[in-house]
Design a protein around this motif. Structure first.
Motif, PDB file in Angstrom:
ATOM      1  N   SER A 228      -5.722 -23.692   5.391  1.00 27.48           N
ATOM      2  CA  SER A 228      -5.955 -23.227   6.760  1.00 27.48           C
ATOM      3  C   SER A 228      -4.668 -23.401   7.545  1.00 27.48           C
ATOM      4  O   SER A 228      -3.764 -24.140   7.132  1.00 27.48           O
ATOM      5  CB  SER A 228      -7.095 -24.004   7.413  1.00 27.48           C
ATOM      6  OG  SER A 228      -6.759 -25.389   7.468  1.00 27.48           O
ATOM      7  N   GLY A 229      -4.585 -22.735   8.680  1.00 27.20           N
ATOM      8  CA  GLY A 229      -3.363 -22.824   9.453  1.00 27.20           C
ATOM      9  C   GLY A 229      -3.541 -22.242  10.828  1.00 27.20           C
ATOM     10  O   GLY A 229      -4.594 -21.706  11.183  1.00 27.20           O
ATOM     11  N   VAL A 230      -2.474 -22.371  11.616  1.00 22.90           N
ATOM     12  CA  VAL A 230      -2.466 -21.884  12.998  1.00 22.90           C
ATOM     13  C   VAL A 230      -1.366 -20.832  13.109  1.00 22.90           C
ATOM     14  O   VAL A 230      -0.260 -21.017  12.583  1.00 22.90           O
ATOM     15  CB  VAL A 230      -2.230 -23.035  13.994  1.00 22.90           C
ATOM     16  CG1 VAL A 230      -2.189 -22.503  15.420  1.00 22.90           C
ATOM     17  CG2 VAL A 230      -3.304 -24.088  13.826  1.00 22.90           C
ATOM     18  N   ILE A 231      -1.675 -19.754  13.812  1.00 19.23           N
ATOM     19  CA  ILE A 231      -0.698 -18.670  13.959  1.00 19.23           C
ATOM     20  C   ILE A 231       0.461 -19.168  14.808  1.00 19.23           C
ATOM     21  O   ILE A 231       0.268 -19.656  15.930  1.00 19.23           O
ATOM     22  CB  ILE A 231      -1.353 -17.434  14.591  1.00 19.23           C
ATOM     23  CG1 ILE A 231      -2.435 -16.880  13.664  1.00 19.23           C
ATOM     24  CG2 ILE A 231      -0.308 -16.368  14.899  1.00 19.23           C
ATOM     25  CD1 ILE A 231      -3.186 -15.704  14.238  1.00 19.23           C
ATOM     26  N   ASP A 232       1.672 -19.000  14.235  1.00 17.96           N
ATOM     27  CA  ASP A 232       2.877 -19.429  14.946  1.00 17.96           C
ATOM     28  C   ASP A 232       3.508 -18.260  15.700  1.00 17.96           C
ATOM     29  O   ASP A 232       3.888 -18.397  16.856  1.00 17.96           O
ATOM     30  CB  ASP A 232       3.883 -20.011  13.946  1.00 17.96           C
ATOM     31  CG  ASP A 232       5.126 -20.545  14.622  1.00 17.96           C
ATOM     32  OD1 ASP A 232       5.009 -21.568  15.328  1.00 17.96           O
ATOM     33  OD2 ASP A 232       6.208 -19.931  14.473  1.00 17.96           O
ATOM     34  N   SER A 233       3.648 -17.145  15.056  1.00 18.06           N
ATOM     35  CA  SER A 233       4.209 -15.957  15.702  1.00 18.06           C
ATOM     36  C   SER A 233       3.676 -14.732  14.979  1.00 18.06           C
ATOM     37  O   SER A 233       3.170 -14.800  13.855  1.00 18.06           O
ATOM     38  CB  SER A 233       5.746 -15.976  15.654  1.00 18.06           C
ATOM     39  OG  SER A 233       6.208 -15.997  14.317  1.00 18.06           O
ATOM     40  N   ILE A 234       3.849 -13.580  15.618  1.00 12.50           N
ATOM     41  CA  ILE A 234       3.318 -12.324  15.082  1.00 12.50           C
ATOM     42  C   ILE A 234       4.415 -11.266  15.163  1.00 12.50           C
ATOM     43  O   ILE A 234       5.053 -11.098  16.215  1.00 12.50           O
ATOM     44  CB  ILE A 234       2.060 -11.853  15.851  1.00 12.50           C
ATOM     45  CG1 ILE A 234       0.947 -12.912  15.732  1.00 12.50           C
ATOM     46  CG2 ILE A 234       1.571 -10.514  15.312  1.00 12.50           C
ATOM     47  CD1 ILE A 234      -0.264 -12.601  16.591  1.00 12.50           C
ATOM     48  N   THR A 235       4.644 -10.593  14.048  1.00 16.20           N
ATOM     49  CA  THR A 235       5.564  -9.446  14.010  1.00 16.20           C
ATOM     50  C   THR A 235       4.742  -8.217  13.667  1.00 16.20           C
ATOM     51  O   THR A 235       3.585  -8.325  13.237  1.00 16.20           O
ATOM     52  CB  THR A 235       6.670  -9.662  12.965  1.00 16.20           C
ATOM     53  OG1 THR A 235       6.074  -9.695  11.659  1.00 16.20           O
ATOM     54  CG2 THR A 235       7.416 -10.964  13.199  1.00 16.20           C
ATOM     55  N   PRO A 236       5.302  -7.026  13.832  1.00 15.78           N
ATOM     56  CA  PRO A 236       4.524  -5.814  13.512  1.00 15.78           C
ATOM     57  C   PRO A 236       4.075  -5.760  12.058  1.00 15.78           C
ATOM     58  O   PRO A 236       3.069  -5.129  11.750  1.00 15.78           O
ATOM     59  CB  PRO A 236       5.496  -4.677  13.840  1.00 15.78           C
ATOM     60  CG  PRO A 236       6.444  -5.252  14.840  1.00 15.78           C
ATOM     61  CD  PRO A 236       6.589  -6.679  14.483  1.00 15.78           C
ATOM     62  N   GLN A 237       4.815  -6.421  11.161  1.00 14.84           N
ATOM     63  CA  GLN A 237       4.472  -6.325   9.743  1.00 14.84           C
ATOM     64  C   GLN A 237       3.747  -7.562   9.204  1.00 14.84           C
ATOM     65  O   GLN A 237       3.157  -7.493   8.132  1.00 14.84           O
ATOM     66  CB  GLN A 237       5.739  -6.126   8.892  1.00 14.84           C
ATOM     67  CG  GLN A 237       6.422  -4.788   9.054  1.00 14.84           C
ATOM     68  CD  GLN A 237       7.279  -4.715  10.301  1.00 14.84           C
ATOM     69  OE1 GLN A 237       7.734  -5.743  10.794  1.00 14.84           O
ATOM     70  NE2 GLN A 237       7.479  -3.510  10.817  1.00 14.84           N
ATOM     71  N   ALA A 238       3.816  -8.670   9.891  1.00 12.42           N
ATOM     72  CA  ALA A 238       3.243  -9.894   9.322  1.00 12.42           C
ATOM     73  C   ALA A 238       2.880 -10.882  10.422  1.00 12.42           C
ATOM     74  O   ALA A 238       3.300 -10.760  11.574  1.00 12.42           O
ATOM     75  CB  ALA A 238       4.238 -10.540   8.346  1.00 12.42           C
ATOM     76  N   VAL A 239       2.090 -11.889   9.998  1.00 12.61           N
ATOM     77  CA  VAL A 239       1.692 -12.994  10.859  1.00 12.61           C
ATOM     78  C   VAL A 239       2.273 -14.276  10.259  1.00 12.61           C
ATOM     79  O   VAL A 239       2.068 -14.553   9.077  1.00 12.61           O
ATOM     80  CB  VAL A 239       0.157 -13.105  10.970  1.00 12.61           C
ATOM     81  CG1 VAL A 239      -0.236 -14.305  11.802  1.00 12.61           C
ATOM     82  CG2 VAL A 239      -0.417 -11.818  11.552  1.00 12.61           C
ATOM     83  N   ILE A 240       3.035 -15.034  11.053  1.00 10.89           N
ATOM     84  CA  ILE A 240       3.630 -16.289  10.584  1.00 10.89           C
ATOM     85  C   ILE A 240       2.667 -17.419  10.930  1.00 10.89           C
ATOM     86  O   ILE A 240       2.288 -17.595  12.089  1.00 10.89           O
ATOM     87  CB  ILE A 240       5.011 -16.528  11.214  1.00 10.89           C
ATOM     88  CG1 ILE A 240       5.893 -15.283  11.070  1.00 10.89           C
ATOM     89  CG2 ILE A 240       5.676 -17.741  10.574  1.00 10.89           C
ATOM     90  CD1 ILE A 240       6.072 -14.836   9.641  1.00 10.89           C
ATOM     91  N   VAL A 241       2.311 -18.200   9.913  1.00 12.44           N
ATOM     92  CA  VAL A 241       1.275 -19.228  10.064  1.00 12.44           C
ATOM     93  C   VAL A 241       1.874 -20.594   9.743  1.00 12.44           C
ATOM     94  O   VAL A 241       2.618 -20.739   8.761  1.00 12.44           O
ATOM     95  CB  VAL A 241       0.084 -18.929   9.113  1.00 12.44           C
ATOM     96  CG1 VAL A 241      -0.988 -20.013   9.259  1.00 12.44           C
ATOM     97  CG2 VAL A 241      -0.485 -17.558   9.401  1.00 12.44           C
ATOM     98  N   ARG A 242       1.552 -21.583  10.577  1.00 16.68           N
ATOM     99  CA  ARG A 242       1.893 -22.989  10.264  1.00 16.68           C
ATOM    100  C   ARG A 242       0.752 -23.561   9.438  1.00 16.68           C
ATOM    101  O   ARG A 242      -0.369 -23.733   9.927  1.00 16.68           O
ATOM    102  CB  ARG A 242       2.076 -23.791  11.542  1.00 16.68           C
ATOM    103  CG  ARG A 242       3.336 -23.455  12.322  1.00 16.68           C
ATOM    104  CD  ARG A 242       3.672 -24.572  13.318  1.00 16.68           C
ATOM    105  NE  ARG A 242       2.594 -24.816  14.248  1.00 16.68           N
ATOM    106  CZ  ARG A 242       2.395 -24.163  15.393  1.00 16.68           C
ATOM    107  NH1 ARG A 242       3.260 -23.246  15.757  1.00 16.68           N
ATOM    108  NH2 ARG A 242       1.385 -24.451  16.169  1.00 16.68           N
ATOM    109  N   VAL A 243       1.070 -23.840   8.216  1.00 13.67           N
ATOM    110  CA  VAL A 243       0.038 -24.299   7.288  1.00 13.67           C
ATOM    111  C   VAL A 243      -0.213 -25.792   7.508  1.00 13.67           C
ATOM    112  O   VAL A 243       0.729 -26.582   7.643  1.00 13.67           O
ATOM    113  CB  VAL A 243       0.469 -24.018   5.834  1.00 13.67           C
ATOM    114  CG1 VAL A 243      -0.588 -24.525   4.861  1.00 13.67           C
ATOM    115  CG2 VAL A 243       0.701 -22.523   5.644  1.00 13.67           C
TER     116      VAL A 243
END
Length: 1926
Positions: A663-678
């Protein structure tokens, strides 16, 4: 240098008392000379260069100047001493002085002996000089040779040998290395000297080893037994080697030694002793024994010339005198040469060396160099060189010797003995290398025997001498030679030049290095010259030293780095931390370079950058980085790096592994992907790409727009680990089966289905990835069920798929998958379940800002419950309902669910909840009574809801198959009701994982479907009942296993009771025996009769009795669940034991001609498809359904789906169970296409083209057809009458009437009604069908073409037989072909006629081709008919008044020989005039020899058609009806009769028609094939040249063409023969017989030569005609090419290829030109129609090269490329041709022509290359032709330069003058032309040549029209004549 005296030339030996004269031009030394010599530094000393070809030096400028002064002092010691002692200015040289540098003498000497020995220096070396050298380096493209005096020369690869084509596929890079070795002694010749561009004052010496230059002047007499000569190995034979001496006609031979020790390679340079000379065959036999070669001495030969002296030749010499720095020797009777100090017998001789050489002492010497310009020779007495070996070098540059012994002290330096091992080595130290300061007297400071310390500066390889220095500064510093340079070395260096590419620096020892621009600073330097100043001393670090090129860096980080350096791949160990610099940045990582060219790669996840960021924004090229080696594979030279020196490894957290759910929390969002802090122990980030947010693509795109940073994602699957970064996925399909997903090959099991996702798409297939990097590949054939579908339109990257494992190959790491829906269908409802779960998540995200009370509205609704609402709005789609106490939520009742009730606005209704859309806040409702009545009346609390759900659960089971009804059709799923279970509401997906992007099956409301229960209501299903449609999945595993248990109760043949569940257009679906499903095909309802609506009596839910006739077909997955049933009365009556026999008979009993019926189930543009039975289908071709054009145009409308259609069986394919039907009865009468009518029809296969036409087409049949092609000119039409059958409609069969253009109103693709006229078989078995569109034929009355014709136009009958023709009969026809002699016309499809030129019109026809174009309608009458030869002659002239033909009124009796007649010129020919006599219409010929008493060159320029003339009759020939006329003035002035006998060429027949060998017919043929390049001599032939030509025409034209234009000439020829027999009755019989035999042979030759040309008069029009033609002329390439053109016109490319292959096999092997023509035609065919053309042409070309002259084949292909404007391919081919045929003038000229046509630069370089490669005797031709090309399509000035250059060498070549003048005359510059003529007539040439030039000058001035200039030329000619006579 020394040259022989005058007496020595006469062959007398020189005397020691001879007085020598000084050189004519003594060398005066000045200050400028010293400066000039300082520029030529490095070539005097053999030293290793800093850069190849550059030759830097390790000395400073000051030190170099001192060296040169030291060398001067060696040879002018007296003068130097006087200058130092007296302190005066140097006095001027006297004429007796010579060059103290030992330069070569100019001319011969006859006075005093020379003071100094001859020496080679960079100043006096010149082109043409022959030298002995030793090979020091052998590179890929050149050879470095050490020359006398320490000079270095270069030999290009092209100058190493006279030939380069060894007949083997040698590697070009290893060519020189295999044939030359370091230390080899070679003779060479100086080609040219170039200034070195890298350093001013230096010159490159270019040498040649070509024996053709060294042995120039040799002849067979020059070879003598015992003589040593050099030779190249030309070829290796069985018993020896063929040798090449560079001489065109002399070859050599060496036997292979018995011991096998001698192994030579082709091209190797060897030396051998002449053992035998074969004068007749010009073969010189050699022996290559090394001892014999070394000891062999050249004998004294009388008359031996200076040109025959070769470097390396050993001679017996006598000492004539001792010089200051050497000795003078005489050898070979009258030659003299000198030996300098360094080439004496003792290399380390002391000061008393002169005592060893007394006069007349005899020694063995070897020639060192020869200067032809000064006739000077240098010799060597060095023991090693005399022994034919290079002196060994036991020292190298940079070596230091502490105990060097002084051997000799000269005024110019010291000779030392170096204590090298195994033997000592001599070295020489110049005066200015003795100490830092100048030493004035060496004798005082150094004594013989002293021991001193010395360092080697350079080497003189040929002398075996080292050059040393004693300076203290030379012993300091870390870098002195290249061997001292090591990567990573930090040293001080001085900038000596700064440029845009970087800087050149010099180390203290003198070596140079380059610092690239990017290494001059840490950051980019835009203006390096401003930042770095020349002369500055800076600290650099060595990056690498390869091929003696040193590269350094000035980057501070690298220079000051204390980390270990990485200079080889072997040094790369895991964990090593070092500095490098970035060379390239890409999306997937960076490339880093280290020392010595070592390179590594940093993957993206090791860059240490944020996920999703661009590496280019963080790093830049050239940046110095610290990196860590993560892995290294030394064998593959691969190094993986990381920028993270101490990474936080994922392995620290044991909970995070591949395949684990995190599980994780969304750190940032780009048009192509979602960066998650695991969430883990360490700081980890993961990347969740947009495609992995959901299984459904649309939901994934919606999710990424709704997610925000900080949102928590609870279930994420780790699908890959890249260093410190995780690749995540939230696809439900992957998370659900996380434990089952494979990550290694061992976990894959064939025939299992695994979930994965698409990672890449290519044209040939689809890549599917599982966990980690485990990837499988689904080929195109296994990716989709529809083979023609586009993969990019069927899948998308990131799509969730189910993959069937087909094959696993662990060795090749390959996994083959299948993605076909038929094998990968879902077995559960997870796809639709994920949709509803994700829909809930999306609705939660959308309503995150809404209050909690508003979010609970969903709880107030329950699927299947009743709800009250108020009608708000009514429209065409349904009703909109509001709910009390629930805001912002609407209900919707579709029209289908109103239940027939009529409601008004505001009414309160109670409806059933069908579906809830959370995102849209919409509830779908129903008022249908059957749904509401089966539900609870009112659901008021949750307890009642749960009770109802439990009831439904009890009724339904998971995996239970149910029949459902579609209630609502949504975009992604269906809302269904199950009537059998209380109308329970369920949901099923319309698509599957693998079919997301494919078109979904269309469903309609109320449609019955069959589905399987996969999940009951529970929270995981959002409270829904989930079903799986059979159309999506097929049979699930569970139901299949259940059915297997019950299979025993259902057998084939049993009668069952079935319930109808679905009625389709062609089958009825039923359920029987509890859970079995079956179908009743439309043909299984009634017995024999086929009714229009067999399913009319059935309805859904009806129970019927049926018999099981077949099991489910397991091979077809889509039908695998359906049993075959029948309700035929006959089938129900029979016993089950007889059922199988009935079924077999039904499948097999089809006979050709049998009438069958079926139902139309599919119609496309070409075929109508019928269902004959449940297993057998049939098809009818469009053209077999009718013969009327109107009916064919309405083809699709005539056959609606379900219509009953009957037909007759034509063919049957048992394997495919497919019939081919026609709607006409098959007749056995008439002539059929099939051989013998064809009766064996039951086994015919319709898949074979042509077989389907062999049974039903007969002569006389009326068929429907479609125009496939309108053939050009009068070719008619090509009409399709079957799928693969075509017929031809002749041009005369298009219309009943003779109309001007019968093709009007016809177009390709048009349907027509046609009649079969004739069917024939060609020799190859192909069918030829003749058709007609004429409406007047039997059965064609309704043709619309006939209706369109006018009623007033009479129908003209076609004359098919020649017997129906009679003279004077009126006819009509179309012009078929027109030539200069007349035309052919088509009377019908079987008859042609000819019209001679004289019968074309009553008036004069100037241009027959223009006035009688092909296709013109003409009217005429028959003149003559010959039924036997099938010849018809027609005239288009009007009939004479009395009805008499013109030919009959041609009466010559009214004329007599000698009559004067008047007339007008009818036609002008090159050979004479045709004159029409006034008032008679008769025509006579006046030959050009009878036109005038003077000779007339150009008849056509002097006479014009229509002029009135007067002539005299010279001869009358009544049999041939010929009149010979004369127009000479003497005839008309003299009244006497002249019995003239003109030559045979006068007897021209004005009525004969000569055909141009290449006429329009041929042009059309070649155009159809594509320019085949067929070339034929187009010489003009005139009438009457030979009587034999008439017979040629008749012979050649009868078989293929059936008509002939010149039958009159043939009959005349026979009459002429009879007349000659009568006249010669009195001749001797023997002589008469001989003449006849001779005439016959000559006639045969001329006939054979003319046959090919006359074949063109009538081009064949069918394959049969062409077959006859190729059989009669099998060796004629033109006939074969016409055949190919004909086949290409029918679009049969493969047939054209087969004809080309036949031609190549058939044409006689001796007919090379004919075969070459076929190859060229083959080139054009593949160039136009090959796939791809370039490869196809290349394959044919490779074959052609094996059978034909390669050069001709190359030129032919080049012509093809140039004609088709494929210039890139032409240039590529030209480059290949130049390498292969470098001595071909024609090839080089084509290269020049190509450059000029494409306007490219660099013509001069091409010309220079050509002149180097071409033999000398071809130079004039090449230069003159190149000049002509420059004049025509290039720059005229370049052409003039070329002409001027060649005329300077060959001024007496009048042919060159003539060509030059012609080109200038063509340009038309008068002044230039006249000045050139003036130069030409001023030459001193023989009278005959001068006469030619004066005549050409005079003709030019006459054309210019200037009388004064004409008189001037005549005057000049007279002056020349007078001077010549004088």
């Amino acid at each position: 240098m020394v040259a022989p005296s005058k007496k020595s030339v006469n062959g007398k030996r020189n005397d020691s008392t001879k007085v020598f004269k000084p050189a004519k031009k003594p060398f005066h030394k000045t200050k400028d000379d010293v400066a000039a010599r300082s520029k030529a530094v490095a070539m005097q000393l053999e030293e290793v260069p800093d850069f190849p070809r550059g030759g830097g030096t390790s000395l400073s400028q000051k030190e170099r100047e001192k060296i040169y002064e030291e060398v001067d002092a060696e040879f002018d010691a007296d003068e130097r001493v006087s200058k130092r002692n007296k302190g005066l200015k140097p006095k001027k040289r006297t004429p007796t002085d010579v060059d103290e540098l030992g330069s070569l003498f100019d001319g011969a000497f006859t006075g005093k002996r020379p003071r100094y020995a001859n020496k080679i220096t960079i100043k006096n070396i010149s082109p043409g000089m022959k030298l002995l050298g030793v090979v020091t380096e052998v590179n890929q493209k050149d050879i470095v040779i050490s020359l006398p005096g320490g000079l270095r020369g270069l030999v290009r690869a092209s100058e190493a040998l006279d030939f380069t084509d060894f007949g083997t596929e040698d590697d070009e890079n290893e060519l020189l290395q295999d044939r030359f070795s370091v230390g080899q002694l070679v003779p060479c010749i100086v080609l040219q000297l170039d200034d070195d561009k890298k350093e001013a004052g230096k010159r490159k010496i270019w040498l040649s080893l070509r024996l053709s230059l060294l042995h120039k002047g040799f002849s067979l007499d020059s070879f003598q037994p015992g003589m040593v000569v050099a030779a190249n190995v030309k070829s290796v034979e069985d018993h020896g080697y063929i040798l090449h001496f560079g001489l065109p006609s002399i070859t050599g031979f060496i036997k292979i030694s018995n011991d096998g020790s001698q192994e030579l390679k082709t091209g190797q340079l060897i030396q051998g002793v002449v053992t035998n000379i074969d004068g007749e065959r010009k073969i010189v036999r050699l022996s290559s024994d090394p001892d014999s070669v070394a000891k062999c001495v050249t004998k004294d030969l009388n008359g031996m010339s200076f040109d025959l002296l070769i470097p390396g030749m050993m001679v017996n010499a006598r000492v004539q005198s001792v010089l200051e720095n050497g000795i003078l020797l005489g050898f070979l009777m009258y030659f003299t040469g000198t030996v300098d100090l360094f080439h004496l017998q003792n290399p380390m001789c002391n000061k008393s060396w002169k005592d060893e050489y007394n006069q007349t002492k005899m020694v063995n010497a070897r020639i060192l160099f020869i200067d032809p310009s000064t006739r000077a020779v240098g010799l060597t007495l060095n023991p090693h060189l005399v022994g034919n070996k290079a002196p060994p070098m036991h020292v190298s540059s940079g070596d230091i010797f502490d105990e060097a012994k002084v051997v000799r002290v000269d005024k110019s330096g010291l000779l030392l003995e170096l204590p090298s091992k195994p033997v000592s080595t001599p070295a020489y130290v110049s005066t200015y290398d003795v100490a830092e300061d100048e030493v004035k007297k060496l004798e005082k400071k150094f004594k013989e025997g002293n021991r001193i310390r010395v360092r080697i500066l350079g080497l003189k390889q040929l002398e075996g001498l080292g050059i040393g220095t004693l300076k203290e500064s030379a012993f300091e510093g870390p870098v002195f030679t290249h061997s001292d340079v090591k990567p990573g070395l930090v040293t001080k260096a001085k900038l000596i030049s700064v440029d845009t590419f970087g800087a050149i620096v010099q180390f203290p020892g003198g070596l140079k290095a380059m610092c690239p621009l990017r290494h001059m600073s840490e950051f980019e330097v835009t203006k390096p010259r401003k930042k770095f100043k020349v002369g500055a001393e800076l600290i650099f670090r060595v990056l690498g030293c390869k091929s003696k090129r040193i590269t350094v860096t000035y980057k501070k980080t690298l220079v000051k780095s204390k980390l270990p350096i990485l200079s080889s791949y072997a040094d790369a160990t895991e964990g090593l931390v070092t500095h490098g610099w970035i060379t390239k940045i890409e999306k997937h990582g960076c490339f880093v370079r280290f020392y010595n060219g070592v390179q590594g790669f940093v993957p993206r996840f090791e860059l240490g950058v944020e996920p999703g960021s661009d590496p280019n924004s963080v790093f830049h090229v050239g940046e110095v980085v610290k990196c860590r080696v993560t892995s290294a594979v030394h064998g593959t030279r691969k190094i993986n790096l990381s920028f993270m020196i101490k990474p936080t490894s994922v392995s620290e957290d044991d909970s995070i592994k591949l395949g684990s759910v995190v599980s994780g929390v969304i750190d940032s969002i780009t048009p192509q992907a979602v960066i998650v802090r695991v969430k883990s122990k360490g700081f980890l980030k993961g990347t969740l790409s947009a495609e992995h947010l959901a299984d459904h693509h649309e939901q994934a795109k919606l999710l990424i727009s709704l997610l925000r940073p900080g949102y928590e994602l609870d279930k994420l699957l780790v699908i890959d680990i890249e260093g410190n970064n995780l690749a995540l996925s939230s696809k439900y399909s992957l998370i659900k089966l996380a434990e089952e997903l494979p990550s290694d090959f061992s976990q894959l099991q064939p025939n299992s289905v695994v979930h994965g996702y698409v990672c890449n798409l290519i044209e040939n297939g689809c890549f599917v990835r599982f966990l980690g990097r485990l990837t499988g590949f689904a080929p195109r054939s296994k990716a989709i069920d529809e083979p023609r579908a586009d993969l990019s339109e069927s899948f998308f990257v990131g799509q969730s798929v189910r993959a069937n494992i087909v094959d696993v190959n662990p060795e090749k790491s390959r996994v083959t998958l299948s993605l076909k829906q038929s094998s990968c269908a879902s077995v559960d409802a997870s796809f639709v379940q994920e949709y509803f779960l994700m829909d809930e998540k999306i609705s939660d995200l959308q309503s995150s800002d809404i209050s909690e009370s508003e979010c609970s509205w969903v709880e107030k609704f329950s699927i299947g419950s009743l709800i009250k609402g108020t009608i708000q709005e009514q429209n065409d789609l349904g009703l909109v309902v509001n709910f009390d106490n629930i805001t912002n939520v609407l209900g919707f009742i579709p029209q289908h669910h109103l239940g027939g009730a009529t409601l008004e606005h505001g009414s309160i209704v109670q409806a059933l909840v069908l579906d809830i859309s959370r995102a849209e806040r919409l509830v779908d409702l129903s008022l249908r009574p059957e749904l509401i009545n089966n539900s609870t009346r009112e659901v008021s609390n949750s307890q009642s809801k749960k009770k109802r759900k439990r009831d439904i659960s009890k009724e339904l089971e998971v995996h239970q198959r149910v029949s459902a009804v579609v209630e609502i059709v949504k975009e992604q799923y269906l809302v269904l009701s199950i009537p059998e279970h209380g109308y329970a509401i369920g949901y099923a997906s319309v698509s599957d994982y693998n079919t997301q992007k494919l078109p979904v099956k269309q469903f309609s409301t109320g449609q019955s479907v069959v589905a399987t229960v996969e999940a009951l209501q529970n929270p995981l299903t959002s409270g829904r009942l989930l079903l799986l449609l059979d159309s999506v999945s097929g049979i699930s595993e569970t139901s299949r296993s259940k059915r297997a248990k019950k299979k025993s109760s259902c057998e084939v043949g049993s009668v069952v009771h079935a319930e109808i569940t679905e009625i389709k257009p062609f089958e009825v679906r039923v359920n029987f025996a509890q859970s079995f499903r079956g179908r009743i095909h439309i043909t299984e309802v009634n017995d024999a009769t086929i009714s229009e609506e067999p399913f009319a009596k059935f309805r859904i839910g009806q129970s019927i009795s049926a018999r099981v006739v077949a099991k489910p077909c397991h091979t077809d997955i889509k039908k695998s669940q359906l049993w075959e049933l029948s309700v035929k009365p006959a089938t129900l009556r029979v016993d089950s034991s007889e059922l199988n026999d009935i079924q077999v008979r039904e499948q097999l009993e089809f006979v050709a001609g049998e009438r069958v019926s079926g139902y139309v189930y599919k119609v496309d543009k070409e075929w109508v498809w019928l269902a004959i039975s449940r297993n057998v289908t049939a098809r009818i071709f469009i053209l077999d359904t009718a013969c009327e054009a109107r009916e064919l145009e309405e083809f699709e409308r005539r056959f609606p789906i379900g219509k009953v259609v009957s037909g007759y069986v034509l063919t049957y394919n048992k394997e495919k169970k497919t019939l081919r039907l026609v709607q006409r009865p098959l007749l056995d009468t008439h002539k059929s296409i099939a051989n013998g009518g064809g009766s064996k029809t039951d086994e015919l296969d319709s898949t074979i083209p042509g077989d389907d036409a062999t049974l039903f087409i007969h002569e006389g049949d009326i068929l429907g057809g479609r125009i496939s092609r309108i053939l050009p000119c009068v070719g008619g039409l090509r009409v399709q009458i079957g799928p693969y059958v075509f017929g031809r409609v002749h041009f005369t069969e298009l219309n009943d009437s003779w109309v001007c253009n019968p093709l009007d109103g016809l177009h390709e693709g048009q349907f027509v009604k046609c009649k079969v006229l004739e069917i024939s078989n060609s020799s190859k078995g192909t069918l030829q069908i003749e058709l007609s569109l004429r409406a007047s034929l039997d059965g064609m009355g309704s043709n619309h073409l006939a209706e369109a014709s006018s009623n007033n136009v009479n129908v003209c009958k076609r004359i098919e037989r020649i017997e129906d023709l009679s003279p004077d009969m009126g006819i009509q026809g179309y012009v078929k072909n027109t030539m200069s002699k007349g035309c052919f016309i088509m009377l019908s499809r079987t008859l042609d006629a000819k019209v001679l030129l004289s019968n074309l019109s009553d008036t004069f026809v100037k241009d027959p081709e223009k006035e009688f174009p092909v296709g013109k309608l003409v009217t005429g009458r028959v003149l003559n008919v010959e039924p036997l030869s099938k010849r018809v002659e027609v005239t288009l002239k009007t009939v004479n008044g009395g009805g008499q033909q013109k030919s009959e009124s041609y009466d010559l009796k009214k004329f007599q020989v000698g009559d004067i007649i008047s007339g007008r010129i009818k036609r002008v020919e090159p050979y004479g005039l045709f004159i029409e006599i006034d008032q008679t219409g008769m025509v006579g010929l006046c030959h050009k020899s009878q036109l005038s008493d003077d000779r007339i060159e150009d008849v056509q320029a002097r006479y014009k058609a229509g002029e009135s003339v007067t002539a005299k009759i010279l001869k009358l020939d009544e049999e041939k009806r010929r009149i010979s006329l004369g127009m000479k003035s003497s005839y008309l002035m003299n009244g006497d009769d002249v019995e003239a006998q003109p030559p045979s060429e006068e007897n021209a027949n004005e009525g004969s028609m000569e055909c141009d060998p290449i006429n329009d017919s041929k042009s059309r043929v070649l155009a159809a094939v594509g320019d085949f390049g067929f070339q034929e001599t187009t010489g003009e032939r005139h009438n009457g040249t030979s009587l034999v030509l008439a017979q040629v025409e008749s012979r050649a034209s009868i078989p293929p063409l059936e008509v002939d234009l010149d039958d009159i000439e043939e009959s005349d020829f026979d009459n002429n023969q009879n007349q000659e027999k009568l006249q010669g009755a009195n001749k001797d019989e023997k002589s008469k017989r001989r003449e006849k035999q001779k005439d016959k042979e000559e006639r045969e030759k001329q006939i054979q030569a003319a046959e090919g040309r006359l074949l063109e008069n009538h081009a064949p029009e069918s394959a049969d005609e062409f077959e006859k033609l190729v059989r009669s002329s099998p060796n004629s390439s033109f006939v074969w090419i016409k055949y190919m053109a004909f086949v290409l016109s029918l679009a049969d490319i493969e047939k054209a290829r087969s004809i080309a292959e036949r031609a190549l096999r058939t044409i006689n092997i001796r007919e090379e030109e004919e075969k070459l023509n076929i190859w060229v035609a083959y080139f054009n065919l593949e160039n136009e129609h090959g796939s791809p053309p370039e490869e196809a042409v290349k394959k044919v070309f490779e074959r052609a090269r094996q059978y034909c002259d390669p050069k001709k084949v190359y030129l032919a292909l080049l012509g093809v490329y140039e004609r088709t404007e494929q210039y890139k391919l032409a240039d590529k081919l030209l480059d290949e041709m130049i390498k292969k045929f470098k001595q071909s003038c024609k090839v080089w000229l084509r290269k020049v022509q190509s450059y000029l046509k494409q306007k490219e630069e660099g013509i001069q370089s091409v010309v220079n290359r050509a002149l180097l490669c071409l033999p000398r005797h071809k130079h004039i031709k090449f230069i003159s032709q190149t000049a002509i090309l420059e004049f025509k399509c290039g720059v005229a000035d370049r052409g003039r330069s070329l002409f001027e250059g060649v005329l300077r060498e060959y001024p007496k070549r009048t042919d060159l003058w003539s060509v030059y003048l012609d080109q200038e005359i063509r340009l038309g510059e008068v002044d230039v032309i006249r000045s050139l003529f003036e130069r030409a007539i001023s030459l001193s040439l023989p009278p005959k040549k001068m006469k030619f030039l004066f005549k050409k000058f005079l003709e030019y001035e006459k054309c210019a029209g200037d009388e004064e200039r004409v008189e001037y030329v005549k005057q000049r000619a007279m002056e020349y004549a007078d001077s010549t006579l004088a």
